[in-house]
Design a protein around this motif. Structure first.
Motif, PDB file in Angstrom:
ATOM      1  N   SER A  58     -16.651 -21.416 -24.632  1.00  0.00           N
ATOM      2  CA  SER A  58     -17.700 -20.788 -25.451  1.00  0.00           C
ATOM      3  C   SER A  58     -17.288 -19.422 -25.987  1.00  0.00           C
ATOM      4  O   SER A  58     -17.876 -18.943 -26.962  1.00  0.00           O
ATOM      5  CB  SER A  58     -18.982 -20.638 -24.622  1.00  0.00           C
ATOM      6  N   SER A  59     -16.293 -18.793 -25.383  1.00  0.00           N
ATOM      7  CA  SER A  59     -15.865 -17.467 -25.851  1.00  0.00           C
ATOM      8  C   SER A  59     -14.789 -17.542 -26.924  1.00  0.00           C
ATOM      9  O   SER A  59     -14.312 -16.513 -27.397  1.00  0.00           O
ATOM     10  CB  SER A  59     -15.335 -16.647 -24.665  1.00  0.00           C
ATOM     11  N   VAL A  60     -14.395 -18.757 -27.310  1.00  0.00           N
ATOM     12  CA  VAL A  60     -13.294 -18.922 -28.258  1.00  0.00           C
ATOM     13  C   VAL A  60     -13.600 -18.257 -29.592  1.00  0.00           C
ATOM     14  O   VAL A  60     -12.768 -17.534 -30.155  1.00  0.00           O
ATOM     15  CB  VAL A  60     -12.991 -20.429 -28.457  1.00  0.00           C
ATOM     16  N   LYS A  61     -14.776 -18.476 -30.115  1.00  0.00           N
ATOM     17  CA  LYS A  61     -15.124 -17.968 -31.439  1.00  0.00           C
ATOM     18  C   LYS A  61     -15.046 -16.447 -31.498  1.00  0.00           C
ATOM     19  O   LYS A  61     -14.491 -15.871 -32.443  1.00  0.00           O
ATOM     20  CB  LYS A  61     -16.530 -18.442 -31.820  1.00  0.00           C
ATOM     21  N   LYS A  62     -15.546 -15.794 -30.477  1.00  0.00           N
ATOM     22  CA  LYS A  62     -15.516 -14.337 -30.450  1.00  0.00           C
ATOM     23  C   LYS A  62     -14.094 -13.826 -30.298  1.00  0.00           C
ATOM     24  O   LYS A  62     -13.715 -12.813 -30.908  1.00  0.00           O
ATOM     25  CB  LYS A  62     -16.390 -13.832 -29.290  1.00  0.00           C
ATOM     26  N   ARG A  63     -13.309 -14.497 -29.476  1.00  0.00           N
ATOM     27  CA  ARG A  63     -11.916 -14.076 -29.309  1.00  0.00           C
ATOM     28  C   ARG A  63     -11.155 -14.156 -30.626  1.00  0.00           C
ATOM     29  O   ARG A  63     -10.334 -13.290 -30.943  1.00  0.00           O
ATOM     30  CB  ARG A  63     -11.236 -14.959 -28.249  1.00  0.00           C
ATOM     31  N   LEU A  64     -11.420 -15.208 -31.414  1.00  0.00           N
ATOM     32  CA  LEU A  64     -10.780 -15.331 -32.719  1.00  0.00           C
ATOM     33  C   LEU A  64     -11.214 -14.216 -33.660  1.00  0.00           C
ATOM     34  O   LEU A  64     -10.393 -13.633 -34.379  1.00  0.00           O
ATOM     35  CB  LEU A  64     -11.118 -16.685 -33.341  1.00  0.00           C
ATOM     36  N   LYS A  65     -12.485 -13.893 -33.657  1.00  0.00           N
ATOM     37  CA  LYS A  65     -12.996 -12.854 -34.559  1.00  0.00           C
ATOM     38  C   LYS A  65     -12.456 -11.477 -34.190  1.00  0.00           C
ATOM     39  O   LYS A  65     -12.237 -10.635 -35.073  1.00  0.00           O
ATOM     40  CB  LYS A  65     -14.524 -12.846 -34.526  1.00  0.00           C
ATOM     41  N   LEU A  66     -12.242 -11.241 -32.904  1.00  0.00           N
ATOM     42  CA  LEU A  66     -11.668  -9.955 -32.491  1.00  0.00           C
ATOM     43  C   LEU A  66     -10.208  -9.843 -32.927  1.00  0.00           C
ATOM     44  O   LEU A  66      -9.744  -8.758 -33.293  1.00  0.00           O
ATOM     45  CB  LEU A  66     -11.771  -9.799 -30.974  1.00  0.00           C
ATOM     46  N   ALA A  67      -9.478 -10.951 -32.886  1.00  0.00           N
ATOM     47  CA  ALA A  67      -8.068 -10.924 -33.267  1.00  0.00           C
ATOM     48  C   ALA A  67      -7.880 -10.929 -34.778  1.00  0.00           C
ATOM     49  O   ALA A  67      -6.995 -10.238 -35.306  1.00  0.00           O
ATOM     50  CB  ALA A  67      -7.344 -12.111 -32.641  1.00  0.00           C
ATOM     51  N   TRP A  68      -8.699 -11.705 -35.488  1.00  0.00           N
ATOM     52  CA  TRP A  68      -8.590 -11.813 -36.949  1.00  0.00           C
ATOM     53  C   TRP A  68      -9.977 -11.590 -37.549  1.00  0.00           C
ATOM     54  O   TRP A  68     -10.719 -12.541 -37.837  1.00  0.00           O
ATOM     55  CB  TRP A  68      -8.050 -13.194 -37.324  1.00  0.00           C
ATOM     56  N   PRO A  69     -10.345 -10.335 -37.750  1.00  0.00           N
ATOM     57  CA  PRO A  69     -11.736  -9.992 -38.137  1.00  0.00           C
ATOM     58  C   PRO A  69     -12.178 -10.588 -39.469  1.00  0.00           C
ATOM     59  O   PRO A  69     -13.358 -10.882 -39.648  1.00  0.00           O
ATOM     60  CB  PRO A  69     -11.705  -8.459 -38.218  1.00  0.00           C
ATOM     61  N   LYS A  70     -11.249 -10.782 -40.421  1.00  0.00           N
ATOM     62  CA  LYS A  70     -11.645 -11.237 -41.753  1.00  0.00           C
ATOM     63  C   LYS A  70     -12.091 -12.691 -41.769  1.00  0.00           C
ATOM     64  O   LYS A  70     -12.609 -13.166 -42.780  1.00  0.00           O
ATOM     65  CB  LYS A  70     -10.490 -11.047 -42.732  1.00  0.00           C
TER      66      LYS A  70
END
Length: 834
Positions: A58-70
């Motif tokens: 469930s934390s995958v989406k947030k981890r992606l957004k933190l690494a690649w914000p755009k």
């Protein structure tokens, strides 16, 4: 410390780090659980603390957004599958088409000859469309030109063979004399038979090889005329070209890759994409990266590079990535897979190689040519080689830049719309390709059966068989590729092409193929078969001289060809020798004339250009004998059924090691030594002089291979303006950007991608979203997953084989579980090898 380091890997802001750290120390147990709990966007959902696998997913989406914000700006990219697991949409929605290969139907030899000599059918073919529009005129002109081409070659070759025959007959060895001398003793008659067989074989070899040389000469000659006059109305680029693109016709740019240098691939793609954007026509194009990679580290690196490329260019809606898991038919199968899934969405596709770069203007010009020529199925651009600094690469790219325009223009003159397709940097009309060019495997067993290796020639032949033209647009700038960095890499590529052309020749008698494409299959084989033929010609000439030297004890110190020629035939032999040299070197003179008459500054100026040509001739004298022997071995290996393994070529300036050089060139060294000893002891030391270029190249082949791979020597010559090419004198923006982006990509190179996909929070999240084993809940599947987890605990991650790693990389649940477990155990127990 463990949980703090995990947070720092997330690339959070300082404020976010403080909040997460406060949450960790606020609780005294299951700190890792609460890190993922804090990263979840849906705060209302409750998670069981002891069901940690759900919260990691469930934390995958947030981890992606933190690494690649755009990625936030493209909400449709992040979706969920039927099991509510995160999934990244790296390809558009599938719109399947039904495609199937056509089985091969092979004519008999008798039917082929009947078709060739059936005059009624020939005239029907020429005049059946006479009432139609001017589109069909090029076919009639093409037939007339090719008959003239064949006539010129036959006349030239027949005269040369007659001259050689008149020289060989000085011993009165002919079939008639053999019959008259039947009463000789057995030994004497056998001797006559052996000499006659040698003479006949040499004459036949000479006829075939001189035919090949003559064809090359007349191709270069007409290329010289074409490039000088530029007034051929049948040149596809001279036709009326539409100024606007059709809004209903879109083009897909495909780059099939397999375990390639990821940094170089995505640097070239980014430069190409930005060049298209600069034209303002990006809405007509989409880019597809079609991966067949099976190295887990490279697979993860490709995923990372794709998301970085899309984020930097805002190209999530135009740049797509797909990795196949059933790697069938290699590159051609990858293209077939695209056509099956998304072929309906596009009118055209442009095929790129892993090292290809194309300008936006070149791509738009190709599309306009397709729009303006509705019966064109394939239009091939001519990629210019550039981008390497080793001595061999600089020699190679200089030679191709100087001579390729001449020969491609000549090929276009003789072939017109029945020309070559080289598999990349070309535009293809998708619908006829899907209908007619899907390749069936070759029947039978052995190395020359199964999936076709050199698919490009076959696809061109099938496209032409279906009535569509295959053209070469030799005068369109903006198409680029890289040369092989060293001699060994080119030889590895040549071996694969050799096997591929031998496979293609099995289709020589396939029903319905155009005669020109049958000849293309034949010339493809001859480009490699000519090497053993030249080798046999030289060896037989040496053997014949040894026989004459032993029997007649006379020596001629004129040339290797003249050692068995009497003095009274010396004039004819000299004429033949210099005519052959004339045909071989005149194309070089054509190219020199064209470049100096127009502008030699891009090649370093007239003086440096002439000096570069002389160096190129000297280097060719060394490289050609090595290639001759290697190509002979390739043909022999194919005949005995030795299999071939194809690996992606190197895309950097890598030096050949001495170990590799001696491993691959030892046989050539031995051949050179024994050949030299044979000339010294059985003929005469003076004859060694005429064989020095060949023998010295073979004996020194490891030395040549190693030192020609040095970048320092290549860069030194570049400083002297030697082997300079126009792309170095005035570099195109696309190549400048490719080099710049390549350096940037190298600076952020992802090492040990598979381990990073398990350990690193961002790369683990990315790998989970790309994993495609998205099965519904099943007890058997869960048992299998647990089995793999047990294997990992038993072996340790470092000891997993490639198939186990790929299985893990394709399963989002295992990736999620492993990520949590490794951080829970401080990354030590599972990583160590047992």
């Amino acid at each position: 410390m463990l949980n703090t380091s995990y947070i720092k890997l997330l690339k959070c802001s300082n404020k976010k780090i403080d909040i997460l750290t406060h949450k960790i120390y606020k609780y005294t147990y299951k700190r890792l659980f609460y890190i993922h709990r804090a990263l979840i966007e849906n705060k209302n959902k409750k998670y069981n603390m002891f069901c940690w696998k759900d919260i990691t997913m469930s934390s995958v989406k947030k981890r992606l957004k933190l690494a690649w914000p755009k990625i936030i700006n493209f909400p449709k990219i992040m979706i969920k599958d039927s099991n509510n697991r995160p999934l990244i949409r790296s390809t558009p929605k599938v719109n399947r088409s039904s495609i199937a290969p056509t089985p091969w139907i092979i004519n008999s030899y008798i039917l082929i000859f009947k078709q060739l000599f059936n005059k009624k059918k020939i005239f029907q073919f020429i005049f059946k469309n006479k009432k139609k529009c001017n589109l069909e005129k090029w076919r009639i002109v093409g037939i007339a030109r090719r008959y003239i081409f064949l006539l010129l070659i036959l006349i030239q070759t027949t005269i040369a063979s007659y001259k050689l025959n008149s020289i060989l007959l000085h011993q009165n060895l002919s079939c008639i004399n053999l019959i008259h001398n039947f009463n000789y003793s057995f030994l004497k008659y056998s001797e006559k038979i052996i000499l006659y067989t040698l003479h006949t074989t040499i004459l036949l070899l000479f006829f075939v090889l001189f035919f090949w040389v003559s064809a090359s000469f007349w191709t270069a000659f007409m290329g010289f005329i074409q490039l000088s006059v530029k007034n051929d109305k049948f040149n596809i680029s001279n036709n009326h070209i539409k100024k606007k693109l059709n809004h209903h016709h879109r083009t897909a740019i495909l780059m099939p890759i397999c375990n390639e240098n990821v940094e170089r691939v995505f640097a070239g793609l980014k430069a190409t994409y930005e060049s298209i954007i600069a034209t303002g026509k990006i809405k007509f194009f989409d880019i597809y990266i079609l991966s067949d990679s099976y190295n887990p580290d490279i697979c993860v690196s490709e995923q990372k590079s794709w998301i970085e490329l899309c984020e930097e260019t805002k190209g999530f809606n135009n740049i797509f990535y797909r990795r196949r898991h059933r790697r069938i038919k290699q590159k051609s199968g990858n293209i077939d897979d695209f056509c099956r899934r998304w072929g309906k969405k596009y009118s055209y596709m442009v095929i790129l190689d892993a090292d290809s770069v194309m300008s936006g203007n070149c791509l738009i010009h190709l599309v306009k040519l397709m729009e303006s020529n509705p019966k064109a199925g394939i239009i091939q651009s001519i990629p210019k080689t550039s981008g390497m600094n080793t001595l061999y690469a600089r020699y190679h790219q200089f030679a191709t830049q100087v001579y390729t325009p001449l020969f491609t223009a000549g090929m276009h003159f003789w072939q017109l719309g029945e020309s070559h397709y080289w598999g990349h940097n070309a535009i293809i009309r998708i619908q006829p390709f899907m209908k007619n060019c899907i390749l069936a495997p070759l029947p039978g067993s052995g190395i020359l059966s199964g999936s076709i290796l050199s698919h490009d020639f076959v696809e061109a032949a099938l496209m032409r068989r279906a009535g569509w033209g295959v053209w070469i647009a030799y005068d369109i700038p903006g198409s680029y590729e890289e040369p092989p960095p060293n001699l060994l890499d080119e030889l590895k590529r040549d071996r694969r092409w050799c096997y591929g052309n031998l496979m293609n020749f099995r289709l020589f008698l396939v029903r319905g193929l155009h005669p020109v494409h049958r000849i293309v299959f034949l010339t493809g084989v001859m480009s490699y078969l000519s090497a053993p033929l030249w080798f046999a010609f030289l060896i037989l000439s040496t053997i014949l001289q040894i026989i004459y030297n032993i029997k007649f004890q006379y020596i001629s110190a004129i040339n290797s060809y003249f050692h068995f020629f009497p003095y009274w035939y010396l004039k004819i032999a000299t004429e033949l020798f210099f005519v052959t040299l004339f045909l071989l070197f005149l194309p070089k003179l054509f190219s020199i004339t064209l470049i100096i008459s127009k502008n030699s500054k891009p090649f370093g100026g007239a003086k440096c250009f002439i000096l570069s040509i002389l160096l190129e001739i000297i280097f060719s004298m060394f490289f050609t004998p090595i290639k001759m022997v290697c190509h002979t071995f390739f043909i022999f290996s194919a005949c005995i059924g030795r299999p071939i393994t194809w690996k992606s070529p190197k895309r950097n300036n890598e030096i050949t090691s001495w170990r590799d050089a001696f491993k691959h060139h030892l046989s050539q060294v031995l051949i050179g030594i024994f050949w030299t000893l044979g000339l010294i002891f059985y003929i005469n030391f003076k004859y060694l002089f005429w064989f020095i270029p060949i023998l010295s190249a073979l004996i020194m082949s490891p030395l040549i291979s190693v030192y020609s791979s040095y970048s320092t020597i290549g860069l030194f010559l570049k400083k002297l303006n030697l082997f300079l090419i126009p792309e170095e004198y005035l570099p195109p923006k696309e190549l400048v950007n490719t080099k710049k982006y390549f350096k940037i990509n190298q600076s952020r190179l992802l090492k040990n991608g598979f381990f990073q996909a398990i350990i690193h929070p961002a790369y683990n999240a990315l790998a989970i979203t790309f994993a495609n084993s998205r099965h519904n809940h099943s007890e058997l599947i869960e048992i299998n997953r647990q089995k793999y987890l047990n294997i990992i605990f038993l072996k340790g991650i470092k000891n997993l084989d490639i198939f186990e790693r790929l299985f893990i990389l394709n399963d989002p649940v295992i990736l999620s579980k492993l990520h949590f477990l490794i951080w829970l155990q401080s990354k030590k127990n599972l990583l160590k090898s047992k």
